[in-house]
Write an enzyme that holds these catalytic residues in place. Structure first.
Site, mmCIF file in Angstrom:
data_model
loop_
_atom_site.group_PDB
_atom_site.id
_atom_site.type_symbol
_atom_site.label_atom_id
_atom_site.label_comp_id
_atom_site.label_asym_id
_atom_site.label_seq_id
_atom_site.Cartn_x
_atom_site.Cartn_y
_atom_site.Cartn_z
ATOM 1 N N LYS A 100 0.747 -1.159 -0.036
ATOM 2 C CA LYS A 100 -0.078 -0.027 0.013
ATOM 3 C C LYS A 100 0.845 1.275 0.019
ATOM 4 O O LYS A 100 1.450 1.669 0.985
ATOM 5 C CB LYS A 100 -0.937 -0.050 1.162
ATOM 6 C CG LYS A 100 -1.741 0.925 1.163
ATOM 7 C CD LYS A 100 -2.770 1.118 2.402
ATOM 8 C CE LYS A 100 -4.189 2.063 1.990
ATOM 9 N NZ LYS A 100 -3.611 3.308 1.477
ATOM 10 N N LYS A 155 -3.591 -1.773 7.473
ATOM 11 C CA LYS A 155 -2.716 -0.716 7.850
ATOM 12 C C LYS A 155 -2.328 -1.212 9.381
ATOM 13 O O LYS A 155 -3.442 -1.647 10.146
ATOM 14 C CB LYS A 155 -3.076 0.528 7.790
ATOM 15 C CG LYS A 155 -3.191 0.952 6.355
ATOM 16 C CD LYS A 155 -3.941 2.232 6.016
ATOM 17 C CE LYS A 155 -3.074 3.418 6.821
ATOM 18 N NZ LYS A 155 -4.031 4.747 6.363
#
Length: 911
Positions: free
Chosen positions: A273, A451
């Site tokens: 990401k 995340k």
């Protein structure tokens, strides 16, 4: 010529006041259906006028766009920025209206977020401006929608040209030619927040059934309004087109424990990401265009041709010779050629505004392709698009690259990839289904993201002290919405800290109730912050609070953030990226907060990243700090933070649209219908699910009153409804109107609505009641043992008067309290004369509504005498002692009144 063309539009004939009155009605309406009705009426009248106005014309380009761009100003892309926010508007109004700088109205405008306790509009600049402007403006403005748009165009272009004098001139025209109500809506249009209580999806769906989809692939309001002007004509092909910005596909937050199920137990891709700016590139030969995720055009920055910009000249020759046209989706990153690394977005640069002499260079990291040589690829699988992507250009390190992916099958591979991303100081990882197709503006349709901050236990947390505050606006008006936090200078041994350095501003992570409670706790200690005379104990950078608090009166908050990044705005020289309040540390004294030394140690620990632990699964394992064997002092449960968890709706098939565009928050279900089942059913009927109620939440569903539900009820912001209402909607496949028995709690506006529709027992004033409903209403009426039928007489009389039953013969004596001469000795009940005609009259009086008493006392209105007149003198003696004098009448007054079905004139029967 331009004026002539302008006069040929509907917008040049529709008063701006008409639009404002429509917006006012929409905002004040409670239900979604009523809001839609008001908008539809305005839209229909526009279309009818349009058809009549352009009846004999061909190729008409006039559309609803002039109104739509004012109704949905946040989607405006054609007009440049106004460069005006609330404070700037306040100063301009003060200047243009020649208000005394220190006057009451000027201070109201400048301090619009400070609660005053007058109108309850703290934080709503438009409403405060409305009250200031109302006595100074026209009752009704003279501007048309076209003229308003022209003036707003002028403001935007003059802002770009930095012509403040011309901006004032345009604003003065708006002020002098519009009413206070119109200016209230003008302000909201300029600030781009109308507060209508209805989403843009709803506006689009009313306008045309294809509008949402077309806007997703074009982000062009004018194109939507022009191509879909006729609601009966749809588009055969709605897809991504060259040089039209589309809304990119998005990823949902993943739960690692469910990752294999979410990927349907098939292989999937794992990608890094990237921490840059989402950007799409459109290319046609030597012509390039770049658009952000919100549809803003950044072509000037990155380059419209191979000879200009920070990117295009360096990548033009990378494309294969047979590639004439393409649309790419990716992340724009800043690349450091000296270290050969990508920069994180939190550091001091803006990829969209990097200058040529910067040490960094722009690099486009591509992860998807949507078009090649006019062949549209949105409906191809991700696996197929990846294959095509590798044949479009030759990667150039540091300029244009393809985001690398790995194929995986298990949860453990995801965990390894996440831990590797933590080690590399990366933002996180992406999980994608190879068979997913590209769906603009859809979140979680085969794309997931993880995340470290989404996973509890992986982040270092900071205990910092609140030293300042900022008044909120909108739904947070009248309370502290954000706090300025600081760390302490390390004091000498044995002493408490006396100087604090500001570190970060934080406002997220708290519910409205928690914010309110925290603000209430600190309310009496807030002091105005004066920039020229700041408190000596609080050292600030350029970021100053609106109010401050002496450290000894404050509280410590535990903050979670992604990383520590450089910043000149705070005294520490750094700040927190994506900070949010985890909890208030009631167990710590104010002086036990983090120090500057603690902050520097944490900052150097992982290059500022606050994810310093690995994710482990199984047994009693828990997140462990990298390269450290000692376990943390406190065990932390591994998993997605609870309030971020969303229901897994990937396998839900929509069966109805009755809840389309309606947002629900399900707190709890019932034994037979648990929370996940209700959420799945809501999704089947087209609704949205959130885990925490917000401003767009229609209602909260609760099967039981747990602590979260009680807090929501205390906030008094949301309606709380029983699951039985949902079940009734599912059963009937219709949007069943709320009824009192469905409600657990009602917000003030709903209470007001129910008060107009139902009595205090829940019985409708207007809808016919059946036997079951009547039984339910009666079962909810509490028995009152205190009130006798006589004591109920006044209430019954009021009811009869309200419903005009007081003229009924059966009510003629309702407001009379009568004593009959039935006793040989007045007030001695043992001396009652039995078998007299007066005893019959007592029954007749009661039957016709009178209150008959056996004791002559204060409050008696009439005394009735029969054939025996021996006690008249005694009655008159009693009467002289009473404050309220009763009348002594013959019994024939009763007989004649009943015979003639109305009260007779009393004077004829006086004794």
């Amino acid at each position: 010529m331009a004026a002539s063309q302008t006069s040929q539009t509907v917008a040049s004939h529709v008063p701006f006041a008409d639009l404002c009155s429509t917006l006012e009605r929409i905002q004040k309406s409670k239900g979604r259906a009523e809001k839609i009705r008001h908008f539809r009426e305005f839209l229909d009248s526009w279309r009818k006028f349009h058809d009549a106005f352009h009846k004999n014309q061909k190729d008409v380009t006039d559309s609803f766009y002039p109104a739509m761009r004012l109704i949905l100003p946040q989607l405006e892309r054609e007009r440049m920025a106004y460069g005006i926010k609330e404070t700037m508007l306040a100063k301009l109004y003060i200047e243009l209206l020649n208000l005394p700088r220190d006057g009451k109205d000027a201070l109201k405008l400048l301090n619009y977020r400070t609660p005053t306790g007058t109108h309850g509009d703290a934080g709503d600049f438009a409403m405060i401006a409305y009250f200031v402007l109302k006595p100074r403006c026209l009752q009704k403005g003279s501007l048309t929608i076209q003229q308003v748009n022209d003036l707003l165009d002028s403001i935007a272009s003059n802002n770009s040209a930095k012509r403040k004098d011309l901006i004032k001139k345009s604003l003065l025209q708006l002020i002098t030619q519009s009413s206070a109500l119109e200016q209230k809506w003008l302000i909201r249009m300029i600030i781009k927040d109308l507060k209508l209580g209805v989403s843009q999806q709803t506006i689009f769906s009313v306008f045309h059934s294809d509008a949402v989809e077309l806007h997703n692939v074009t982000t062009d309001l004018e194109k939507v309004c022009r191509q879909l002007h006729d609601p009966s004509v749809g588009l055969s092909d709605i897809s991504i087109t060259l040089f039209s910005a589309f809304k990119p596909m998005l990823a949902a937050i993943a739960d690692i424990e469910h990752i294999e199920k979410d990927m349907k137990h098939q292989s999937f891709y794992i990608e890094t990401k990237l921490d840059g700016e989402r950007m799409q590139m459109h290319k046609d030969g030597d012509v390039y265009k770049y658009f952000s995720r919100n549809g803003y055009n950044y072509t000037d920055q990155f380059g419209a041709s191979p000879t200009e910009g920070s990117l295009t000249p360096f990548i033009h020759n990378a494309f294969k010779t047979d590639i004439q046209i393409c649309i790419l989706d990716g992340e724009m990153m800043a690349y450091n050629p000296n270290t050969q690394t990508f920069m994180q977005k939190g550091t001091k640069f803006d990829i969209k505004r990097m200058v040529e002499d910067s040490d960094l260079q722009t690099c486009y990291c591509v992860f998807d392709v949507l078009m090649v040589n006019n062949k549209k690829l949105g409906h191809e699988t991700l696996r197929k698009r990846y294959e095509i992507l590798s044949s479009i250009f030759t990667p150039i390190p540091g300029r244009i690259e393809i985001v690398q992916k790995t194929q995986a099958h298990t949860k453990n591979e995801v965990i390894d990839a996440l831990n590797e991303a933590i080690d590399k100081r990366e933002e996180g990882i992406m999980i994608k289904q190879p068979l997913s197709i590209y769906k603009p503006d859809k979140r979680g349709e085969g794309w997931l993201k993880i995340k470290p901050e989404y996973v509890s236990g992986l982040m270092d947390e900071l205990d910092i002290l609140i030293v300042g505050g900022y008044w909120g606006k909108g739904s947070r008006g009248g309370m502290m919405s954000h706090f300025l936090c600081a760390v302490a200078e390390k004091p000498p041994p044995g002493e408490k800290p006396s100087v604090f350095h500001t570190l970060s501003r934080v406002g997220s992570g708290c519910t409205m109730k928690e914010l309110y409670d925290l603000g209430l706790k600190l309310a009496k200690y807030w002091k105005p912050f004066h920039k020229k005379a700041p408190p000596s104990s609080i050292l600030c950078g350029t970021e100053k609070p609106e109010v401050y608090i002496e450290p000894c009166n404050s509280v410590i908050v535990q903050i979670k953030a992604a990383e520590i990044v450089p910043s000149d705005m705070y005294k520490t020289g750094c700040t927190l990226r994506f900070p949010r309040i985890e909890k208030i540390r009631d167990d710590k004294e104010w002086h036990e907060c983090m120090t500057l030394d603690d902050l520097e140690q944490l900052r150097g620990k992982a290059s500022g990243k606050l994810a310093s632990k690995h994710f482990y699964v199984g047994g009693d394992d828990e997140p462990q700090e990298k390269k450290r064997k000692a376990a943390p002092k406190m065990k932390k449960v591994i998993g997605i933070i609870e309030h971020l968890k969303a229901p897994n709706l990937t396998n839900v098939n929509k069966i109805s649209n009755i809840f389309e565009d309606v947002e629900f928050c399900v707190m709890s279900g019932t034994d037979s219908q648990p929370k996940p089942d209700l959420e799945n059913r809501i999704a089947e009927f087209g609704g949205y699910i959130v885990q925490n109620p917000g401003p767009d939440t229609y209602c909260v569903i609760a099967g039981s009153k747990n602590i979260r539900v009680k807090n929501i009820i205390l906030s008094n912001k949301h309606d709380v409804v029983k699951p039985a209402w949902l079940l009734e909607c599912f059963k009937t496949k219709s949007f069943v109107p709320w009824q009192p028995h469905f409600m657990i709690h009602m917000c003030p506006s709903t209470k007001e609505h129910f008060a107009r529709e139902y009595d205090c027992y829940g019985d409708s004033y207007f809808v016919d009641t059946d036997l079951n409903q009547l039984k339910e209403v009666f079962s909810g009426i509490k028995n009152s043992n205190e009130q006798t039928p006589e004591e109920m007489a006044s209430l019954i009389a009021d009811l009869e008067y309200r419903y005009s039953w007081d003229c009924s013969p059966l009510s003629m004596f309702r407001r009379h309290t009568v004593y009959l001469d039935l006793y040989a000795v007045i007030n001695d009940l043992s001396t009652k004369n039995e078998g007299t005609r007066l005893a019959i009259k007592a029954l007749e009086l009661r039957f016709h509504g009178a209150k008959v008493v056996s004791c002559l006392a204060e409050g008696v209105s009439h005394v009735i005498i029969g054939e025996d007149h021996s006690r008249i003198a005694d009655f008159k003696a009693f009467r002289r002692t009473f404050k309220r004098k009763f009348k002594i009448l013959k019994e024939s007054w009763i007989t004649d009144s009943i015979d003639k079905c109305e009260l007779q004139e009393e004077n004829q029967y006086l004794i």
